[in-house]
Design a protein around this motif. Structure first.
Motif, PDB file in Angstrom:
ATOM      1  N   LYS A 618      22.838 120.581 112.060  1.00 27.32           N
ATOM      2  CA  LYS A 618      23.873 119.672 112.561  1.00 27.32           C
ATOM      3  C   LYS A 618      24.138 118.562 111.553  1.00 27.32           C
ATOM      4  O   LYS A 618      23.213 117.977 110.988  1.00 27.32           O
ATOM      5  N   VAL A 619      25.410 118.259 111.328  1.00 29.50           N
ATOM      6  CA  VAL A 619      25.836 117.174 110.448  1.00 29.50           C
ATOM      7  C   VAL A 619      26.761 116.255 111.238  1.00 29.50           C
ATOM      8  O   VAL A 619      27.642 116.737 111.963  1.00 29.50           O
ATOM      9  N   THR A 620      26.560 114.952 111.098  1.00 28.48           N
ATOM     10  CA  THR A 620      27.414 113.974 111.771  1.00 28.48           C
ATOM     11  C   THR A 620      27.972 113.005 110.743  1.00 28.48           C
ATOM     12  O   THR A 620      27.220 112.423 109.962  1.00 28.48           O
ATOM     13  N   ILE A 621      29.272 112.867 110.722  1.00 26.31           N
ATOM     14  CA  ILE A 621      29.958 111.934 109.834  1.00 26.31           C
ATOM     15  C   ILE A 621      30.536 110.815 110.685  1.00 26.31           C
ATOM     16  O   ILE A 621      31.482 111.018 111.451  1.00 26.31           O
ATOM     17  N   ASP A 622      29.943 109.629 110.562  1.00 25.00           N
ATOM     18  CA  ASP A 622      30.391 108.484 111.353  1.00 25.00           C
ATOM     19  C   ASP A 622      31.473 107.696 110.621  1.00 25.00           C
ATOM     20  O   ASP A 622      31.669 107.828 109.415  1.00 25.00           O
ATOM     21  N   ASP A 623      32.146 106.867 111.380  1.00 23.87           N
ATOM     22  CA  ASP A 623      33.026 105.835 110.834  1.00 23.87           C
ATOM     23  C   ASP A 623      34.185 106.380 110.009  1.00 23.87           C
ATOM     24  O   ASP A 623      34.554 105.809 108.978  1.00 23.87           O
ATOM     25  N   LEU A 624      34.763 107.499 110.411  1.00 25.47           N
ATOM     26  CA  LEU A 624      36.017 107.917 109.785  1.00 25.47           C
ATOM     27  C   LEU A 624      37.089 106.892 110.145  1.00 25.47           C
ATOM     28  O   LEU A 624      37.263 106.538 111.308  1.00 25.47           O
ATOM     29  N   ALA A 625      37.788 106.422 109.142  1.00 21.68           N
ATOM     30  CA  ALA A 625      38.736 105.327 109.346  1.00 21.68           C
ATOM     31  C   ALA A 625      40.039 105.823 109.966  1.00 21.68           C
ATOM     32  O   ALA A 625      40.316 107.028 110.025  1.00 21.68           O
ATOM     33  N   VAL A 626      40.845 104.883 110.396  1.00 19.67           N
ATOM     34  CA  VAL A 626      42.176 105.198 110.907  1.00 19.67           C
ATOM     35  C   VAL A 626      42.992 105.833 109.787  1.00 19.67           C
ATOM     36  O   VAL A 626      42.917 105.420 108.633  1.00 19.67           O
ATOM     37  N   GLY A 627      43.759 106.863 110.114  1.00 19.37           N
ATOM     38  CA  GLY A 627      44.621 107.496 109.123  1.00 19.37           C
ATOM     39  C   GLY A 627      44.506 109.008 109.174  1.00 19.37           C
ATOM     40  O   GLY A 627      43.846 109.588 110.044  1.00 19.37           O
ATOM     41  N   GLU A 628      45.185 109.674 108.229  1.00 17.12           N
ATOM     42  CA  GLU A 628      45.162 111.126 108.133  1.00 17.12           C
ATOM     43  C   GLU A 628      43.898 111.575 107.410  1.00 17.12           C
ATOM     44  O   GLU A 628      43.493 110.979 106.415  1.00 17.12           O
ATOM     45  N   HIS A 629      43.290 112.649 107.913  1.00 22.32           N
ATOM     46  CA  HIS A 629      42.066 113.166 107.306  1.00 22.32           C
ATOM     47  C   HIS A 629      42.198 114.661 107.042  1.00 22.32           C
ATOM     48  O   HIS A 629      42.816 115.390 107.827  1.00 22.32           O
ATOM     49  N   GLN A 630      41.598 115.085 105.915  1.00 22.52           N
ATOM     50  CA  GLN A 630      41.497 116.512 105.610  1.00 22.52           C
ATOM     51  C   GLN A 630      40.042 116.818 105.286  1.00 22.52           C
ATOM     52  O   GLN A 630      39.467 116.258 104.365  1.00 22.52           O
TER      53      GLN A 630
END
Length: 704
Positions: A618-630
């Motif tokens: 399992k991998v968790t990526i926290d704190d993705l900011a507001v906006g478009e993501h790829q």
């Protein structure tokens, strides 16, 4: 013992197996000096080293009064920790009973940084990581490591000893030295003013914030403070990575010029004449000094601090091809012709005779091959690749300088442009843009125009905005804008050709590539229940496939030096989690250069990778900011042998949007509310709530 404050550009053995119809299975090692002698300190003033400078650190480990050999991990905090030890296995989770103890952790499967994070989160005050193969680990915790406990590495044998010493007091100490140190990754040569030549494979993907050049270097144990910063790197636009190594040349532009003596470059025709005559040539570098055969394991690193040199003799390309064809035939018990060994006119070969093993090897890459002519020493080649090290059957191969003098002149004395740019994998119908720097290295004002040209390759979707570069003053730079609109699926490539109104101003060109990948409704249904906000795309040499044994997907069946990619796009702030696994060939000698590897790339930045036999993790990526993501999961296979199922897998992909608690709306300006009615809803509050709901409805992705 050294402490690296950077991501090391590793130069290691590269195993490559080409299609047997066209080429033999190559066993390529990027070369070093073997069987040579110590160079005279002042003999090669143009000799340069590509180095990383860092603050050196002393590491020590004492357990129950016994000192053990140790190495610090790069990016480990300095400091001291003293306590009894606790066995934390491979560190895949929080370590029980680690509170106020030192974690003893085995190498394997889990990233070093994750192991240490799990130790510290459980209350550990230090970490000792022991190897799972012979030797001491030379590893990194990664540039983004934010832990604050000291971490050291020890050998597999010492780890086994310490597992029986858990009740003893272990003391870790990491202390920073004051003097700056350096580590060489490759050689190079100074050609004048602010320009340095090296091999393309030495600087491919290099970070110029860390990589520097030390001109006139001799002894790597001192002189780190003299290393010069890099302004820009120009890799030859037609460099072929992988097994071919054609056009293996790069120019480095320094931030400041140097008055050091420059080496002269030999022209193409003279290089051919000297090769036909089997003239002597000298190669210099700081590479390993131990020879090994094409099927042997590379020996333990033996790179010296002081510059070494060795004399070889040149081969014509015909002789080189014949020797390699015979060597490959003997090695593989089959028959290869001279046109199957991959030697081009942009290469030149050198060999040794007399039974004494001589040649170049790991660490010498990028350094000069030199000939002594009636005009003094001139550079005829750049250390590129070889089979084994100093093996008499396999000549060493060098990039032939004379094939690139026009390209070198166009960059250093003309209008230079970044040699290439890859938009890489782009979801269908998405538009991307980038800026390329154009520099006038002449003393003249240049009036420029720009043309997009194709070489019978799909070029749909590219466009230029060059309005900032119509006229360019001497020694000045400007930027052009390159746009790619991924409307048409597939790979696309185009050349940007610069034209000057003055024939005295040479110009260069840039190769732009991109790949538009298709949306994949099957993956969307499998992992996202047909979400219209979480969109899936897949492509590369083979798209990802459904794994119908469970709600998962797996990489496509790819061949040597191919890749299979799956992309997820969405909008909004939040947390991304997923389970991933891989079954591939692992590079146990150099983990930083894996053979079969699954990469995680978020918004064009590589975040993580796994290689070898890794079960679902399992991998968790926290704190993705507001906006478009790829988010891209990219499985790549090298040209070597296959192990395991040669497959990557992905499941349980979940995006959890961040729910922001908005402040209470202000009271209506038309009313003064008494304290007893502050919880009542005013008309202003109702509008605010409606806006808040609209934001959630339009910006929140669904769970996958």
């Amino acid at each position: 013992m050294k402490y690296f404050l950077f991501a090391v550009l590793a130069i290691s053995t590269l195993l490559s197996s080409a299609n047997a119809i066209n080429q033999p299975p190559l066993l390529i090692a990027k070369p070093k000096i073997v069987g040579g002698e110590l160079a005279t300190q002042s003999a090669w003033p143009w000799m340069s080293a590509l180095v990383f400078t860092y603050s050196d650190v002393d590491s020590s480990l004492n357990v129950a009064g016994t000192q053990y050999q140790s190495e610090p991990f790069s990016y480990s905090p300095s400091g001291q920790a003293s306590a009894t030890m606790v066995d934390c296995g491979i560190g895949e989770g929080l370590c029980n009973l680690a509170e106020n103890k030192i974690c003893l952790i085995a190498r394997g499967e889990i990233d070093f940084s994750v192991k240490v994070d799990n130790c510290q989160a459980a209350g550990g005050i230090g970490a000792i990581i022991y190897n799972n193969i012979a030797g001491v680990i030379s590893g990194t915790l990664g540039e983004g490591f934010i832990g604050n406990i000291p971490v050291i590495a020890i050998s597999q044998d010492d780890g086994a000893i310490l597992l029986n010493e858990l009740d003893s007091i272990a003391t870790i100490n990491l202390s920073v030295k004051q003097d700056l140190a350096q580590s060489a990754s490759c050689g190079a040569s100074f050609i004048g003013e602010k320009w340095v030549l090296t091999a393309a494979h030495c600087v491919e993907g290099a970070n110029i914030e860390f990589l520097k050049v030390n001109i006139g270097e001799y002894d790597l144990s001192n002189g780190a403070s003299k290393a010069k910063a890099i302004k820009r790197i120009y890799i030859h636009p037609e460099y072929e990575e992988g097994s071919a190594f054609n056009n293996d040349i790069a120019l480095i532009e320094l931030v400041e010029s140097s008055d050091q003596t420059a080496v002269k470059l030999l022209d193409y025709n003279t290089s051919k004449q000297l090769a036909i005559a089997n003239s002597p040539a000298t190669v210099i570098g700081w590479g390993n000094v131990n020879a090994y055969g094409p099927n042997d394991e590379p020996p333990i690193n033996s790179q010296p601090n002081q510059l070494r040199q060795v004399e070889l003799y040149l081969l014509s390309n015909e002789e080189c091809k014949d020797q390699l064809a015979q060597a490959y035939s003997d090695l593989n018990d089959t028959t290869y012709s001279s046109n199957q060994v991959g030697i081009t006119n942009n290469m030149i070969c050198a060999a040794f005779s007399g039974g004494v093993q001589k040649g170049s090897c790991q660490g010498d890459s990028g350094g000069p091959l030199l000939v002594n002519t009636n005009e003094g020493w001139q550079q005829i080649g750049i250390v590129s690749f070889g089979v084994g090290c100093a093996n008499e059957a396999f000549p060493d191969v060098y990039a032939r300088i004379g094939s690139f003098t026009t390209w070198i002149n166009n960059i250093t004395q003309g209008i230079a442009i970044e040699s290439s740019y890859d938009f890489a994998l782009t979801p269908q119908n998405k538009a991307q843009t980038t800026q390329l720097t154009v520099t006038n290295n002449t003393n003249l004002i240049a009036n420029l125009s720009f043309t997009l040209l194709t070489d019978n390759i799909n070029s749909n979707g590219f466009s230029l905005n060059t309005s900032n570069c119509i006229q360019l003053a001497a020694k000045q730079s400007c930027q052009i804008q390159v746009d790619f609109d991924a409307k048409i699926l597939g790979k696309h490539k185009v050349r940007i050709v610069i034209n000057s109104n003055d024939v005295n101003i040479p110009t260069s060109q840039s190769y732009i590539s991109a790949e538009a990948v298709a949306s994949n409704s099957d993956i969307n249904t499998q992992l996202s229940n047909g979400s219209s906000e979480l969109l899936w795309f897949s492509g590369g040499d083979q798209p990802w496939l459904l794994d119908n044994t469970e709600p998962a997907i797996m990489s496509g069946a790819i061949g040597d030096n191919q890749q299979s990619a799956v992309l997820l796009t969405f909008s909004g702030a939040g947390t991304l989690s997923f389970d991933w696994s891989v079954s591939s060939e692992e590079n146990t000698d150099s983990p930083d250069e894996p053979f079969g590897v699954l990469y995680l790339i978020i918004d064009d930045k590589q975040i993580n990778l796994i290689s070898g036999e890794v079960a679902y993790t399992k991998v968790t990526i926290d704190d993705l900011a507001v906006g478009e993501h790829q988010v891209t999961w990219l499985y790549k296979k090298d040209g070597g042998t296959s192990e395991g199922t040669d497959k990557a897998s992905l499941k349980n992909v979940i995006f959890t949007p961040t729910i922001t608690t908005l402040p209470a709306p202000p009271p209506s300006p038309s009313a003064t509310l008494p304290p007893s009615t502050t919880d009542s809803k005013s008309s202003g509050g109702s509008v605010y709530l409606i806006l808040f709901l609209l934001i959630l409805l339009t910006a929140r992705p669904q769970l996958i």
